[in-house]
Design a protein around this motif. Structure first.
Motif, short mmCIF file in Angstrom:
data_model
loop_
_atom_site.label_atom_id
_atom_site.label_comp_id
_atom_site.label_asym_id
_atom_site.label_seq_id
_atom_site.Cartn_x
_atom_site.Cartn_y
_atom_site.Cartn_z
N UNK A 1 0.82 -1.22 0.00
CA UNK A 1 0.00 0.00 0.00
C UNK A 1 0.85 1.27 0.00
N UNK A 2 2.04 1.19 0.58
CA UNK A 2 2.90 2.38 0.62
C UNK A 2 3.34 2.80 -0.78
N UNK A 3 3.25 1.89 -1.78
CA UNK A 3 3.61 2.25 -3.14
C UNK A 3 2.60 3.20 -3.78
N UNK A 4 1.49 3.48 -3.05
CA UNK A 4 0.52 4.46 -3.53
C UNK A 4 0.82 5.85 -3.01
N UNK B 1 -0.31 -4.91 -13.06
CA UNK B 1 0.06 -4.90 -11.64
C UNK B 1 -0.64 -3.75 -10.93
N UNK B 2 -1.37 -4.06 -9.89
CA UNK B 2 -2.05 -3.03 -9.09
C UNK B 2 -1.96 -3.42 -7.61
N UNK B 3 -2.26 -2.45 -6.77
CA UNK B 3 -2.33 -2.75 -5.35
C UNK B 3 -3.59 -3.55 -5.06
N UNK B 4 -3.51 -4.45 -4.09
CA UNK B 4 -4.66 -5.23 -3.67
C UNK B 4 -4.66 -6.65 -4.16
#
Length: 332
Positions: free
Chosen positions: A101-104, A161-164
């Motif tokens: 999540x920190x990559x957001x 590639x996405x978060x989650x």
């Protein structure tokens, strides 16, 4: 006329200097050899024949024939070049990407993950001769795509590639170990992992040092990248009622000592990307450090074009000979 034509022996063009000399010689010699008759009056003579006035035509034919012969000696030719490339030292590369999540966080624009995907896509396009794979990791890791030479597959995998997709967390050891597993059977001359993270190892059941030792065992070089600004960054801190992230300022924590150690023991380098421009520079630097040796073979096919010039010269000389011994016979 001479488009796309080269000359194998251009030094013969110096012979063109003889043409004006031949022209001068003709006029001087012609005046010396011309007979003259002195009479008191030409009254009563009617001269309507135009042939004497065309006498210089013989010289022109001979000079043009000589020019054609010189051009033929210079060997005009067309050149057809075909190339074939052979990769002599291919590189297999796995890109291990942190998707926690920190990559957001928004210290890179529009956020760290989006900025990384854009720069990584450019990097992939610049490696046409290498095989590339993608590993994603957060609280755990998985292979998004194994190493392949099909760049469209790799680019699509990167785009997806996405978060989650994984439990949250930062399992650096797992990401590195999965990458090693993708490369350990590789027969490539050089094997490289580019591992990117913006945090500290806090998940997974494989220690980063253990994964680094595996990379050393299989002779896999690892470049590590710490992603994030110095100080605080606008990052996800909680969830809103609708499930979206609530952002707030958070201290950027990157285990640089760990990343430096992984790079050092595996023969790679550590980089720190604090903004979009720095991230681009880092991937450009890695692109320069890991060069694939490509051998290029060139095949040359020459088609000679001197024959028409020889035929032209021959035709002009025959025409000059015929005119000299027929129409101009009584005048020369």
């Amino acid at each position: 006329m001479f488009k796309d034509i080269s000359f194998a022996n251009p030094q013969f063009f110096w012979l063109f200097l003889l043409l004006p000399l031949a022209l001068l010689w003709y006029f001087f010699k012609h005046n010396e050899e011309s007979a003259s008759l002195k009479i008191s009056s030409i009254k009563g003579f009617t001269v309507n024949n135009i042939l004497p006035k065309l006498k210089p035509l013989l010289l022109i034919l001979r000079l043009v024939a000589l020019a054609a012969i010189i051009t033929a000696l210079a060997r005009p030719q067309t050149e057809d070049i075909s190339t074939r490339t052979k990769t002599t030292k291919g590189i297999d590369i796995v890109m291990a990407i942190d998707v926690s999540s920190s990559m957001l966080a928004r210290d890179l624009k529009p956020n760290r993950l989006a900025a990384l995907k854009e720069v990584a896509a450019d990097f992939i396009r610049q490696r046409p001769n290498d095989r590339i794979g993608v590993v994603a990791y957060a609280g755990e890791s998985y292979t998004k795509t194994p190493i392949t030479s099909d760049k469209s597959i790799v680019l699509n995998a990167l785009k997806e590639i996405t978060y989650g997709q994984l439990n949250d967390g930062t399992a650096i050891g797992m990401g590195l170990a999965t990458s090693v597993n993708r490369l350990k059977e590789s027969k490539a001359i050089s094997k490289v992992i580019i591992l990117l993270t913006d945090g500290v190892n806090n998940s997974g059941f494989i220690e980063p040092q253990t994964a680094a030792d595996l990379a050393v065992e299989f002779n896999i070089k690892t470049y590590t990248i710490g992603l994030g600004t110095n100080g605080n960054a606008l990052s996800p801190v909680a969830y809103n009622a609708d499930g979206s992230f609530r952002y707030g300022m958070r201290q950027v924590e990157i285990d640089e000592d760990l990343l430096k150690n992984i790079a050092e023991v595996t023969g790679g380098q550590y980089f720190r990307a604090t903004d979009n421009e720095k991230l681009e520079e880092i991937y450009d630097e890695i692109n320069k450090l890991e060069k694939t040796e490509v051998e290029e073979f060139k095949y040359y096919k020459y088609e000679e074009k001197f024959r028409p010039w020889v035929l032209l010269a021959g035709a002009l000389l025959i025409l000059e000979w015929l005119l000299r011994n027929t129409l101009f016979r009584s005048f020369i």
